[in-house]
Motif scaffolding. Sequence first.
Motif, mmCIF file in Angstrom:
data_model
loop_
_atom_site.group_PDB
_atom_site.id
_atom_site.type_symbol
_atom_site.label_atom_id
_atom_site.label_comp_id
_atom_site.label_asym_id
_atom_site.label_seq_id
_atom_site.Cartn_x
_atom_site.Cartn_y
_atom_site.Cartn_z
ATOM 1 N N ASP A 125 -11.647 -1.619 15.570
ATOM 2 C CA ASP A 125 -11.143 -1.339 14.028
ATOM 3 C C ASP A 125 -10.755 -2.398 13.823
ATOM 4 O OD1 ASP A 125 -8.882 -1.053 12.625
ATOM 5 O OD2 ASP A 125 -7.204 -0.776 13.425
ATOM 6 N N GLY A 126 -11.678 -2.874 12.318
ATOM 7 C CA GLY A 126 -11.012 -3.848 10.935
ATOM 8 C C GLY A 126 -10.832 -3.404 10.310
ATOM 9 N N THR A 127 -9.989 -2.286 10.264
ATOM 10 C CA THR A 127 -8.840 -1.871 9.179
ATOM 11 C C THR A 127 -8.721 -3.583 7.422
ATOM 12 O OG1 THR A 127 -8.276 -0.100 9.891
ATOM 13 C CG2 THR A 127 -7.979 -0.347 7.850
ATOM 14 N N LEU A 128 -8.021 -4.528 8.086
ATOM 15 C CA LEU A 128 -7.458 -5.059 7.139
ATOM 16 C C LEU A 128 -8.018 -5.932 8.376
ATOM 17 C CD1 LEU A 128 -4.464 -3.372 6.344
ATOM 18 C CD2 LEU A 128 -6.335 -3.078 5.026
ATOM 19 N N PHE A 129 -7.933 -6.934 6.742
ATOM 20 C CA PHE A 129 -8.652 -9.204 7.384
ATOM 21 C C PHE A 129 -7.464 -9.745 7.422
ATOM 22 C CE2 PHE A 129 -9.093 -13.379 6.812
ATOM 23 C CZ PHE A 129 -10.413 -14.083 7.480
ATOM 24 N N ARG A 130 -6.323 -9.427 6.621
ATOM 25 C CA ARG A 130 -4.807 -9.995 7.029
ATOM 26 C C ARG A 130 -4.198 -8.757 6.989
ATOM 27 N NH1 ARG A 130 -7.455 -13.567 3.518
ATOM 28 N NH2 ARG A 130 -8.226 -15.716 3.996
ATOM 29 N N ASP A 131 -3.043 -9.076 7.356
ATOM 30 C CA ASP A 131 -1.331 -8.028 7.793
ATOM 31 C C ASP A 131 -1.430 -7.618 6.266
ATOM 32 O OD1 ASP A 131 -0.189 -6.247 9.701
ATOM 33 O OD2 ASP A 131 1.890 -7.516 9.112
ATOM 34 N N ASP A 132 -1.166 -8.390 5.119
ATOM 35 C CA ASP A 132 -0.357 -8.509 4.053
ATOM 36 C C ASP A 132 -1.070 -7.888 2.910
ATOM 37 O OD1 ASP A 132 -1.148 -10.912 3.785
ATOM 38 O OD2 ASP A 132 1.005 -11.333 2.812
ATOM 39 N N GLU A 133 -2.652 -7.404 3.680
ATOM 40 C CA GLU A 133 -3.660 -7.554 2.449
ATOM 41 C C GLU A 133 -3.099 -6.245 1.554
ATOM 42 O OE1 GLU A 133 -7.936 -6.256 3.176
ATOM 43 O OE2 GLU A 133 -7.551 -7.790 4.280
ATOM 44 N N MET A 134 -2.932 -5.279 1.689
ATOM 45 C CA MET A 134 -2.661 -4.540 0.866
ATOM 46 C C MET A 134 -1.859 -4.061 0.018
ATOM 47 S SD MET A 134 -4.491 -1.267 2.054
ATOM 48 C CE MET A 134 -4.487 0.464 1.109
ATOM 49 N N ILE A 135 -0.428 -5.120 -0.326
ATOM 50 C CA ILE A 135 0.632 -5.891 -0.401
ATOM 51 C C ILE A 135 -0.257 -6.862 -1.300
ATOM 52 C CG2 ILE A 135 2.567 -6.393 -0.715
ATOM 53 C CD1 ILE A 135 3.038 -5.945 2.015
ATOM 54 N N ALA A 136 -0.988 -7.938 -1.044
ATOM 55 C CA ALA A 136 -1.045 -8.913 -1.538
ATOM 56 C C ALA A 136 -2.544 -8.523 -2.336
ATOM 57 C CB ALA A 136 -1.856 -9.935 -0.993
ATOM 58 N N THR A 137 -2.680 -7.066 -2.162
ATOM 59 C CA THR A 137 -4.222 -6.899 -3.718
ATOM 60 C C THR A 137 -3.603 -5.368 -4.517
ATOM 61 O OG1 THR A 137 -4.554 -4.985 -1.492
ATOM 62 C CG2 THR A 137 -6.194 -7.303 -2.243
ATOM 63 N N GLY A 138 -2.040 -5.187 -3.810
ATOM 64 C CA GLY A 138 -1.592 -4.712 -4.975
ATOM 65 C C GLY A 138 -2.217 -2.832 -4.660
ATOM 66 N N THR A 139 -2.345 -2.558 -3.016
ATOM 67 C CA THR A 139 -3.181 -1.217 -3.763
ATOM 68 C C THR A 139 -2.346 -0.429 -2.635
ATOM 69 O OG1 THR A 139 -4.505 -2.358 -1.713
ATOM 70 C CG2 THR A 139 -5.490 -1.543 -3.694
ATOM 71 N N GLY A 140 -1.168 -0.737 -1.957
ATOM 72 C CA GLY A 140 -0.263 -0.385 -1.196
ATOM 73 C C GLY A 140 0.715 -1.647 -0.940
ATOM 74 N N HIS A 141 1.777 -0.864 -0.004
ATOM 75 C CA HIS A 141 2.859 -0.949 -0.079
ATOM 76 C C HIS A 141 3.567 -1.437 1.797
ATOM 77 C CE1 HIS A 141 3.797 3.432 0.110
ATOM 78 N NE2 HIS A 141 5.313 2.755 0.587
ATOM 79 N N LYS A 142 2.855 -1.242 2.956
ATOM 80 C CA LYS A 142 2.452 -1.645 3.635
ATOM 81 C C LYS A 142 1.777 -2.221 4.376
ATOM 82 C CE LYS A 142 3.913 3.506 4.963
ATOM 83 N NZ LYS A 142 3.167 4.780 5.286
#
Length: 207
Positions: A125-142
């Motif tokens: 599983d290489g979904t995300l590099f950092r845990d808060d990646e979706m939040i930091a990029t503004g592409t998600g809230h989880k």
Amino acid sequence: MTWPDCSSCGKKQPFTVFATGAVSQILAENSIFGVLDPQLVSRRTVAIDAPFYPLPGLQARLFAVPGKVPLFLESGEPDLNVEGETTVGIELTAGTRRVYYIPGCGLLTDILAARLKDADAVFFDGTLFRDDEMIATGTGHKTGRRMGHMPIAGEGGSLDALAALNIRRKIYVHINNTNPIWRPGSEREHVEDRGFEIGFDGMEVRL
């Protein structure tokens, strides 16, 4: 809106779906999976940790990994590290070679680490590099962990956890488009410098 009937488009081909009991039930109870034409797609339910043979000479085994139920089955706050039949990895063995494919994993437990140790290859599983990646990029809230994916980097990340297991080839797959490792850059270099590979469409692995 109408959907085209592609029954004679020449795009259908037979295959077999191997699934746990829980996933088989999901497929049976949701009409959207009726697109898997039963005349061509056979379904075979296999038990966790029970060996089966998708091809002659190739033994496969499904095993539970920490994760959560699919998003469309969530009710309230789900258990993020449940080990059941909806988040699984697969072990493939042929001769002396042992390979694992784990596209989703919430936590690398001691039991899972012991299973993967000294493997010839692990696709992880290489979904995300950092845990808060979706939040930091503004592409998600989880966070990644809330979605059932352990991040690559950071405390408790898969990079450090897998590096300690003497795995011959470590390959990240299921990479989200927000993850910087899919393109050249410092994050990708950091991962490759640690001996990991980045999976890509059409990749072939010879062991």
